[in-house]
Write a protein that holds these residues in place. Structure first.
Motif, PDB file in Angstrom:
ATOM      1  N   GLU A  99      -7.462   3.739  -4.460  1.00  0.00           N
ATOM      2  CA  GLU A  99      -8.528   3.882  -3.465  1.00  0.00           C
ATOM      3  C   GLU A  99      -9.602   4.823  -3.994  1.00  0.00           C
ATOM      4  OE1 GLU A  99      -9.331   2.363  -0.946  1.00  0.00           O
ATOM      5  OE2 GLU A  99     -10.413   3.640   0.470  1.00  0.00           O
ATOM      6  N   TYR A 127       3.971  -6.277   9.828  1.00  0.00           N
ATOM      7  CA  TYR A 127       3.810  -5.331   8.731  1.00  0.00           C
ATOM      8  C   TYR A 127       4.896  -4.259   8.875  1.00  0.00           C
ATOM      9  CZ  TYR A 127      -0.846  -7.375   8.005  1.00  0.00           C
ATOM     10  OH  TYR A 127      -1.900  -8.223   7.759  1.00  0.00           O
ATOM     11  N   GLY A 169      -7.501  -7.536   1.948  1.00  0.00           N
ATOM     12  CA  GLY A 169      -6.623  -7.049   0.905  1.00  0.00           C
ATOM     13  C   GLY A 169      -6.524  -5.545   0.782  1.00  0.00           C
ATOM     14  N   LYS A 170      -7.192  -4.815   1.687  1.00  0.00           N
ATOM     15  CA  LYS A 170      -7.289  -3.361   1.522  1.00  0.00           C
ATOM     16  C   LYS A 170      -6.212  -2.578   2.239  1.00  0.00           C
ATOM     17  CE  LYS A 170     -10.104  -0.446  -0.581  1.00  0.00           C
ATOM     18  NZ  LYS A 170     -11.241   0.177   0.081  1.00  0.00           N
ATOM     19  N   ALA A 171      -5.459  -3.149   3.150  1.00  0.00           N
ATOM     20  CA  ALA A 171      -4.525  -2.416   4.016  1.00  0.00           C
ATOM     21  C   ALA A 171      -5.324  -1.458   4.903  1.00  0.00           C
ATOM     22  CB  ALA A 171      -3.445  -1.690   3.211  1.00  0.00           C
ATOM     23  N   PHE A 172      -4.642  -0.557   5.569  1.00  0.00           N
ATOM     24  CA  PHE A 172      -5.316   0.337   6.516  1.00  0.00           C
ATOM     25  C   PHE A 172      -6.003   1.463   5.736  1.00  0.00           C
ATOM     26  CE2 PHE A 172      -4.199  -1.625  10.356  1.00  0.00           C
ATOM     27  CZ  PHE A 172      -2.850  -1.952  10.374  1.00  0.00           C
ATOM     28  N   LEU A 199       6.523   5.803  10.299  1.00  0.00           N
ATOM     29  CA  LEU A 199       5.450   5.000  10.868  1.00  0.00           C
ATOM     30  C   LEU A 199       5.946   3.628  11.286  1.00  0.00           C
ATOM     31  CD1 LEU A 199       2.889   5.881   8.064  1.00  0.00           C
ATOM     32  CD2 LEU A 199       2.844   6.759  10.405  1.00  0.00           C
ATOM     33  N   GLN A 203      10.714   4.151   4.836  1.00  0.00           N
ATOM     34  CA  GLN A 203      11.174   5.255   5.677  1.00  0.00           C
ATOM     35  C   GLN A 203      10.475   6.577   5.355  1.00  0.00           C
ATOM     36  OE1 GLN A 203      12.911   3.205   3.626  1.00  0.00           O
ATOM     37  NE2 GLN A 203      15.038   3.027   4.295  1.00  0.00           N
ATOM     38  N   GLN A 225       3.937   0.469   2.481  1.00  0.00           N
ATOM     39  CA  GLN A 225       3.762  -0.500   3.558  1.00  0.00           C
ATOM     40  C   GLN A 225       3.485  -1.871   2.971  1.00  0.00           C
ATOM     41  OE1 GLN A 225       0.012  -0.613   5.508  1.00  0.00           O
ATOM     42  NE2 GLN A 225       0.608  -2.472   6.571  1.00  0.00           N
ATOM     43  N   TRP A 283      -8.328   5.605   9.225  1.00  0.00           N
ATOM     44  CA  TRP A 283      -7.441   5.922  10.343  1.00  0.00           C
ATOM     45  C   TRP A 283      -8.138   6.878  11.311  1.00  0.00           C
ATOM     46  CZ3 TRP A 283      -1.789   5.114  10.388  1.00  0.00           C
ATOM     47  CH2 TRP A 283      -1.337   4.334   9.318  1.00  0.00           C
ATOM     48  N   GLY A 284      -7.784   6.765  12.595  1.00  0.00           N
ATOM     49  CA  GLY A 284      -8.152   7.780  13.551  1.00  0.00           C
ATOM     50  C   GLY A 284      -7.256   8.993  13.369  1.00  0.00           C
ATOM     51  N   GLN A 285      -7.539  10.061  14.098  1.00  0.00           N
ATOM     52  CA  GLN A 285      -6.760  11.287  13.953  1.00  0.00           C
ATOM     53  C   GLN A 285      -5.422  11.209  14.664  1.00  0.00           C
ATOM     54  OE1 GLN A 285      -9.532  14.095  15.682  1.00  0.00           O
ATOM     55  NE2 GLN A 285      -8.535  13.991  17.688  1.00  0.00           N
ATOM     56  N   TYR A 294       1.949  -5.571   3.572  1.00  0.00           N
ATOM     57  CA  TYR A 294       1.039  -6.272   4.478  1.00  0.00           C
ATOM     58  C   TYR A 294       0.868  -7.712   4.018  1.00  0.00           C
ATOM     59  CZ  TYR A 294      -2.474  -4.557   1.058  1.00  0.00           C
ATOM     60  OH  TYR A 294      -3.174  -4.242  -0.088  1.00  0.00           O
ATOM     61  N   ALA A 344       0.838  -1.192   0.000  1.00  0.00           N
ATOM     62  CA  ALA A 344       0.000   0.000   0.000  1.00  0.00           C
ATOM     63  C   ALA A 344       0.875   1.245   0.000  1.00  0.00           C
ATOM     64  CB  ALA A 344      -0.905   0.012   1.230  1.00  0.00           C
ATOM     65  N   PHE A 366       6.781  -0.548   7.189  1.00  0.00           N
ATOM     66  CA  PHE A 366       6.680   0.650   6.363  1.00  0.00           C
ATOM     67  C   PHE A 366       8.048   1.026   5.804  1.00  0.00           C
ATOM     68  CE2 PHE A 366       2.399   2.233   7.271  1.00  0.00           C
ATOM     69  CZ  PHE A 366       2.067   1.571   8.446  1.00  0.00           C
ATOM     70  N   LYS A 417      -1.435  15.400  10.319  1.00  0.00           N
ATOM     71  CA  LYS A 417      -2.602  14.598   9.942  1.00  0.00           C
ATOM     72  C   LYS A 417      -2.265  13.114   9.938  1.00  0.00           C
ATOM     73  CE  LYS A 417      -5.287  18.133   9.025  1.00  0.00           C
ATOM     74  NZ  LYS A 417      -6.484  18.412   9.868  1.00  0.00           N
ATOM     75  N   ALA A 418      -3.315  12.296   9.992  1.00  0.00           N
ATOM     76  CA  ALA A 418      -3.132  10.855   9.865  1.00  0.00           C
ATOM     77  C   ALA A 418      -2.825  10.499   8.414  1.00  0.00           C
ATOM     78  CB  ALA A 418      -4.398  10.130  10.318  1.00  0.00           C
ATOM     79  N   PRO A 419      -2.118   9.408   8.200  1.00  0.00           N
ATOM     80  CA  PRO A 419      -1.908   8.937   6.828  1.00  0.00           C
ATOM     81  C   PRO A 419      -3.239   8.649   6.139  1.00  0.00           C
ATOM     82  CG  PRO A 419      -0.417   7.826   8.334  1.00  0.00           C
ATOM     83  CD  PRO A 419      -1.418   8.573   9.173  1.00  0.00           C
ATOM     84  N   TYR A 444       4.499   7.144   2.192  1.00  0.00           N
ATOM     85  CA  TYR A 444       5.024   5.909   2.766  1.00  0.00           C
ATOM     86  C   TYR A 444       4.483   4.702   2.009  1.00  0.00           C
ATOM     87  CZ  TYR A 444       6.230   8.653   6.945  1.00  0.00           C
ATOM     88  OH  TYR A 444       6.748   9.585   7.823  1.00  0.00           O
ATOM     89  N   ILE A 489      -4.741   6.463   2.765  1.00  0.00           N
ATOM     90  CA  ILE A 489      -4.373   5.456   1.772  1.00  0.00           C
ATOM     91  C   ILE A 489      -4.621   5.982   0.365  1.00  0.00           C
ATOM     92  CG2 ILE A 489      -6.621   4.281   1.792  1.00  0.00           C
ATOM     93  CD1 ILE A 489      -5.002   1.610   1.582  1.00  0.00           C
ATOM     94  N   TYR A 514       0.661   5.387   1.144  1.00  0.00           N
ATOM     95  CA  TYR A 514      -0.060   6.357   1.944  1.00  0.00           C
ATOM     96  C   TYR A 514       0.533   7.746   1.722  1.00  0.00           C
ATOM     97  CZ  TYR A 514      -1.507   2.202   4.593  1.00  0.00           C
ATOM     98  OH  TYR A 514      -1.997   0.967   4.964  1.00  0.00           O
ATOM     99  N   TYR A 558      -3.692   0.394  -2.911  1.00  0.00           N
ATOM    100  CA  TYR A 558      -3.557  -0.882  -2.207  1.00  0.00           C
ATOM    101  C   TYR A 558      -3.373  -1.981  -3.239  1.00  0.00           C
ATOM    102  CZ  TYR A 558      -8.500  -1.427  -3.414  1.00  0.00           C
ATOM    103  OH  TYR A 558      -9.688  -1.525  -4.105  1.00  0.00           O
ATOM    104  N   TYR A 564      -1.794   5.951  16.420  1.00  0.00           N
ATOM    105  CA  TYR A 564      -2.966   5.909  15.563  1.00  0.00           C
ATOM    106  C   TYR A 564      -3.646   4.544  15.676  1.00  0.00           C
ATOM    107  CZ  TYR A 564      -0.877   9.876  12.971  1.00  0.00           C
ATOM    108  OH  TYR A 564      -0.344  11.091  12.607  1.00  0.00           O
ATOM    109  N   TRP A 584       4.284  -0.088  12.637  1.00  0.00           N
ATOM    110  CA  TRP A 584       3.144  -0.935  12.968  1.00  0.00           C
ATOM    111  C   TRP A 584       3.380  -1.569  14.329  1.00  0.00           C
ATOM    112  CZ3 TRP A 584       3.067  -6.437  13.335  1.00  0.00           C
ATOM    113  CH2 TRP A 584       1.781  -7.012  13.406  1.00  0.00           C
ATOM    114  N   GLN A 616       0.808  11.400   3.793  1.00  0.00           N
ATOM    115  CA  GLN A 616       0.621  12.019   5.100  1.00  0.00           C
ATOM    116  C   GLN A 616       1.011  13.494   5.039  1.00  0.00           C
ATOM    117  OE1 GLN A 616       3.083  10.774   8.470  1.00  0.00           O
ATOM    118  NE2 GLN A 616       1.343  11.043   9.854  1.00  0.00           N
TER     119      GLN A 616
END
Lengths: 107, 120
Positions: free
Chosen positions: A55, A96, B104-107, B47, A100, A89, B110-112, A91, A34, A98, A42-44, A87, A46, A36, A49, B96, B49, A38
């Motif tokens: 997406e 899992y 198959g979708k990955a994350f 990041l 750098q 990642q 996400w929360g904030q 999976y 995947a 990521f 903020k959160a990453p 990033y 997607i 992402y 995938y 997070y 995991w 960022q």
């Protein structure tokens, strides 16, 4: 553990440029990768995938490709809103992992 | 639509246990996610995991964190939780919670994120 080596770490390009970011896995991940985006504070989010599936809601200028253990994120025409850190990642297997990160800036 | 929200103390003392909760809204935790996970990001870094719990009940955690991690689900509260024992300053990070809604979708949600500082 599978290592994800992402390059470059920083990238500066002009609006409208085609931009490429690469991620190499230390072993086969069967396409389970995947990408992402960022933005600061903020959160990453997607983008891609399964290596190349876009997406829902992500602009079509973003695309992903796979060649063995090398994966590429391409932005076909860079926009100011694309300034962010990207990033990859894997999976495919636990843990899992990521890459750098690649910080993308506008020239 | 599905939303995630982290909650918990923003400051934890060294050697104590970090406990965070992720509340799921807009859907049932029992049916809205293929797996649920925790990811962290130290200030200015990338990041990492931490671990995941699957809808089937299986849990996995990062080997780098050894046996310090516990992830659990409370379906009655529509929440899942993270416990990290024996914390040090190296555990200071934004934490997070996230989910993969489909196989198959990955994350994809996400929360904030919530900042946790380990300091005496």
């Amino acid at each position: 553990d599978i290592q994800m080596t992402q390059s470059p770490s920083t990238l500066s390009a002009s609006v409208g440029d085609r931009v490429t970011i690469t991620c190499r896995a230390s072993q086969s991940i069967s396409g389970w990768l995947a990408w992402y985006q960022q933005k600061p504070g903020k959160a990453p989010k997607i983008l891609i995938y399964k290596a190349s599936s876009l997406e829902n809601g992500v602009p079509s200028r973003f695309s992903g490709s796979e060649a063995g253990t090398e994966f590429t994120l391409t932005i076909s025409s860079l926009q100011p809103d694309d300034v962010a850190t990207y990033y990859c990642q894997q999976y495919n297997s636990h843990p899992y992992t990521f890459g750098q990160g690649t910080k993308l800036e506008i020239k | 639509q599905l939303q995630l929200q982290e909650s918990g103390p923003g400051l934890v003392k060294p050697s104590e246990t970090l406990s965070l909760t992720c509340t799921v809204s807009g859907g049932s935790i029992s049916s809205s996610g293929y797996y649920w996970g925790w990811i962290r990001q130290p200030p200015g870094k990338g990041l990492e995991w931490i671990g995941s719990v699957y809808s089937s009940g299986g849990t996995y955690s990062n080997t780098s964190l050894k046996s310090r991690v516990t992830i659990s689900v409370d379906t009655s509260k529509n929440q899942f939780s993270l416990g990290l024992t024996s914390v040090t300053a190296a555990d200071t990070a934004v934490y997070y919670c996230a989910t993969s809604r489909l196989y198959g979708k990955a994350f994809d949600i996400w929360g904030q994120g919530t900042m946790v500082t380990v300091s005496s």
